[in-house]
Design a protein around this motif. Structure first.
Motif, mmCIF file in Angstrom:
data_model
loop_
_atom_site.group_PDB
_atom_site.id
_atom_site.type_symbol
_atom_site.label_atom_id
_atom_site.label_comp_id
_atom_site.label_asym_id
_atom_site.label_seq_id
_atom_site.Cartn_x
_atom_site.Cartn_y
_atom_site.Cartn_z
ATOM 1 N N HIS A 109 0.888 -1.174 0.000
ATOM 2 C CA HIS A 109 0.000 0.000 0.000
ATOM 3 C C HIS A 109 0.919 1.214 0.000
ATOM 4 C CE1 HIS A 109 -2.846 -3.053 1.127
ATOM 5 N NE2 HIS A 109 -3.835 -2.194 0.985
ATOM 6 N N ILE A 110 0.957 1.894 -1.128
ATOM 7 C CA ILE A 110 1.941 2.965 -1.323
ATOM 8 C C ILE A 110 1.254 4.307 -1.103
ATOM 9 C CG2 ILE A 110 3.472 4.019 -3.042
ATOM 10 C CD1 ILE A 110 3.554 1.057 -4.260
ATOM 11 N N PRO A 111 1.844 5.159 -0.233
ATOM 12 C CA PRO A 111 1.246 6.480 -0.012
ATOM 13 C C PRO A 111 1.102 7.215 -1.343
ATOM 14 C CG PRO A 111 2.983 6.065 1.580
ATOM 15 C CD PRO A 111 3.052 4.943 0.575
ATOM 16 N N PHE A 112 -0.066 7.794 -1.581
ATOM 17 C CA PHE A 112 -0.322 8.507 -2.838
ATOM 18 C C PHE A 112 0.093 9.967 -2.678
ATOM 19 C CE2 PHE A 112 -2.713 10.528 -6.204
ATOM 20 C CZ PHE A 112 -2.514 9.647 -7.253
ATOM 21 N N ASN A 113 0.782 10.459 -3.707
ATOM 22 C CA ASN A 113 1.303 11.830 -3.654
ATOM 23 C C ASN A 113 0.173 12.836 -3.916
ATOM 24 O OD1 ASN A 113 2.743 14.161 -3.742
ATOM 25 N ND2 ASN A 113 3.802 13.700 -5.670
ATOM 26 N N LEU A 114 -0.226 13.548 -2.887
ATOM 27 C CA LEU A 114 -1.296 14.546 -3.030
ATOM 28 C C LEU A 114 -0.752 15.955 -3.220
ATOM 29 C CD1 LEU A 114 -3.765 13.281 -0.252
ATOM 30 C CD2 LEU A 114 -3.927 12.936 -2.719
ATOM 31 N N GLN A 117 -2.324 19.255 -1.332
ATOM 32 C CA GLN A 117 -2.765 18.645 -0.062
ATOM 33 C C GLN A 117 -1.628 17.851 0.561
ATOM 34 O OE1 GLN A 117 -6.378 16.302 -0.185
ATOM 35 N NE2 GLN A 117 -7.088 17.378 -2.017
ATOM 36 N N PRO A 118 -1.546 17.851 1.871
ATOM 37 C CA PRO A 118 -0.594 16.960 2.516
ATOM 38 C C PRO A 118 -1.174 15.548 2.523
ATOM 39 C CG PRO A 118 -1.876 18.124 4.176
ATOM 40 C CD PRO A 118 -2.370 18.610 2.834
ATOM 41 N N ASN A 119 -0.315 14.535 2.542
ATOM 42 C CA ASN A 119 -0.813 13.171 2.789
ATOM 43 C C ASN A 119 -0.210 12.707 4.100
ATOM 44 O OD1 ASN A 119 -1.670 10.578 2.872
ATOM 45 N ND2 ASN A 119 -0.896 9.982 0.857
ATOM 46 N N ASN A 175 -0.170 10.181 5.831
ATOM 47 C CA ASN A 175 -0.231 8.721 5.995
ATOM 48 C C ASN A 175 -1.669 8.211 6.033
ATOM 49 O OD1 ASN A 175 1.228 6.362 6.034
ATOM 50 N ND2 ASN A 175 1.669 6.387 8.235
ATOM 51 N N GLU A 176 -2.494 8.760 5.150
ATOM 52 C CA GLU A 176 -3.916 8.386 5.150
ATOM 53 C C GLU A 176 -4.407 7.848 3.813
ATOM 54 O OE1 GLU A 176 -6.329 11.246 8.117
ATOM 55 O OE2 GLU A 176 -5.120 12.280 6.619
ATOM 56 N N ILE A 177 -3.797 8.289 2.706
ATOM 57 C CA ILE A 177 -4.306 7.930 1.373
ATOM 58 C C ILE A 177 -3.242 7.086 0.661
ATOM 59 C CG2 ILE A 177 -5.179 8.821 -0.833
ATOM 60 C CD1 ILE A 177 -6.958 9.565 1.562
ATOM 61 N N PHE A 178 -3.656 5.887 0.216
ATOM 62 C CA PHE A 178 -2.709 4.915 -0.362
ATOM 63 C C PHE A 178 -3.247 4.371 -1.670
ATOM 64 C CE2 PHE A 178 -2.548 4.918 4.203
ATOM 65 C CZ PHE A 178 -1.199 4.950 4.505
ATOM 66 N N VAL A 179 -2.329 3.853 -2.466
ATOM 67 C CA VAL A 179 -2.740 3.044 -3.610
ATOM 68 C C VAL A 179 -2.279 1.611 -3.330
ATOM 69 C CG1 VAL A 179 -0.700 3.800 -4.939
ATOM 70 C CG2 VAL A 179 -2.617 2.702 -6.111
ATOM 71 N N ALA A 180 -3.234 0.690 -3.382
ATOM 72 C CA ALA A 180 -2.908 -0.734 -3.207
ATOM 73 C C ALA A 180 -2.488 -1.271 -4.557
ATOM 74 C CB ALA A 180 -4.125 -1.482 -2.682
ATOM 75 N N THR A 181 -1.306 -1.839 -4.638
ATOM 76 C CA THR A 181 -0.820 -2.343 -5.929
ATOM 77 C C THR A 181 -0.831 -3.874 -5.916
ATOM 78 O OG1 THR A 181 1.475 -2.259 -5.161
ATOM 79 C CG2 THR A 181 0.644 -0.323 -6.298
ATOM 80 N N ASP A 182 -1.241 -4.459 -7.036
ATOM 81 C CA ASP A 182 -1.309 -5.935 -7.137
ATOM 82 C C ASP A 182 0.039 -6.537 -7.507
ATOM 83 O OD1 ASP A 182 -3.916 -6.168 -6.472
ATOM 84 O OD2 ASP A 182 -4.661 -6.149 -8.537
ATOM 85 N N ALA A 183 0.757 -5.848 -8.386
ATOM 86 C CA ALA A 183 1.999 -6.411 -8.914
ATOM 87 C C ALA A 183 2.940 -5.281 -9.309
ATOM 88 C CB ALA A 183 1.696 -7.277 -10.137
ATOM 89 N N PRO A 184 4.232 -5.503 -9.205
ATOM 90 C CA PRO A 184 4.837 -6.683 -8.572
ATOM 91 C C PRO A 184 4.620 -6.629 -7.069
ATOM 92 C CG PRO A 184 6.534 -5.061 -9.090
ATOM 93 C CD PRO A 184 5.263 -4.510 -9.637
#
Ligand SMILES: O=c1[nH]c(=O)c2[nH]c(=O)[nH]c2[nH]1
Length: 282
Positions: free
Chosen positions: A247-252, A257-259, A261-270
């Motif tokens: 779960h990678i923090p998304f750059n807002l 906007q600050p992030n 440690n609340e908004i993430f992108v869940a990646t399947d692969a790799p």
């Protein structure tokens, strides 16, 4: 150069078996996928086309259904033990039987706290598993689970790793830790209450995952294995597969906007693939 048949085994995979256990006023429902594999002296079948020692896989499949009525009444381990005994004792060419069972975990519906007598909902991705092997020396049981989704939103860090010119991963002291856990453990005995032992080990796995101050997936994997071995003398060894479901923090910042440690992108692969076996010192 002489050529000969080396390792071989055969059987029926994925025999899908469902059963109702009818009680007065309510039903139980069980669903398993059973795979049978026989090892033994099957050389003539391969080299000469002589099938006189080949118990057809169709017969193996039918045996699973036929024995289920009387014998699939408790744990998947108990049913595996019965099936393995049946195939080994009745087929002289067979030296080893391997029975794998994967159970789908149907959950009873409940309305206003009242369990429904005959309706169920799917148990999600988690499956209960066992592999029973049997030779003339006796049976061996290893059991486990797979597809168990786990996630925690804190108490997970990843720092202190080596960095080179290709490293961009920022160190983090507070990240999401998520995995789809697969575990299998060997029992030192087959004289067990398999259902309650499974629940106890699963509970210990969950509690350790939740409570651990994780420095990495590897760190948590070992903590889980260590705890289960400490609490269960009947377990000789446990193997765990814990892929890192990033779960990678998304750059807002582009949106001003600050992030925090609340908004993430869940990646399947790799994905990171972390496996390990925890065992006892001789
Ligand atoms: O827990 C982790 N273990 C690793 O080996 C690893 N590698 C990585 O990029 N992130 C992580 N996280």
């Amino acid at each position: 150069m002489r050529i000969k048949l080396s390792a071989n085994r055969y059987g029926k995979n994925a025999v899908n078996l469902s059963r109702i256990i009818r009680h007065e006023g309510y039903h139980e429902f069980r669903q398993v996928s059973v795979s049978v594999a026989l090892t033994g002296d099957f050389d003539a079948a391969h080299t000469l086309g002589d099938n006189s020692r080949i118990l057809p896989t169709d017969t193996q499949k039918n045996t699973v259904y036929a024995l289920a009525r009387e014998h699939f009444t408790s744990s998947i381990e108990a049913f595996g033990l019965t099936l393995s005994q049946h195939f080994l004792s009745r087929n002289p060419p067979v030296s080893q039987v391997r029975i794998e069972l994967v159970e789908h975990l149907w959950q009873r519906l409940a309305f206003d706290g009242v369990p429904h007598p005959h309706s169920f909902t799917g148990g999600g991705s988690e499956k209960r598993t066992t592999v029973v092997t049997r030779t003339a020396a006796g049976p061996a049981v290893s059991s486990g689970l797979k597809g168990l989704l786990l996630l925690k939103t804190t108490d997970s860090a990843f720092v202190g790793y080596p960095k080179d010119e290709f490293t961009v991963l920022p160190e983090t002291s507070d990240r999401i830790l998520a995995t789809e856990c697969e575990a299998s453990w060997n029992y030192v005995t087959t004289e067990l209450d398999f259902d309650s032992r499974h629940q106890q080990i699963r509970q210990s796995l969950l509690r350790t995952f939740a409570g651990h101050q994780s420095h990495s997936v590897q760190h948590t994997l070992y903590a889980i294995g260590e705890k289960i071995l400490q609490e269960n003398d009947v377990v000789a060894e446990i193997s765990l597969i814990m892929p890192n479901k990033h779960h990678i923090p998304f750059n807002l910042e582009p949106f001003g906007q600050p992030n925090t440690n609340e908004i993430f992108v869940a990646t399947d692969a790799p994905f990171g693939y972390i496996t390990g076996t925890v065992t006892r010192e001789p």
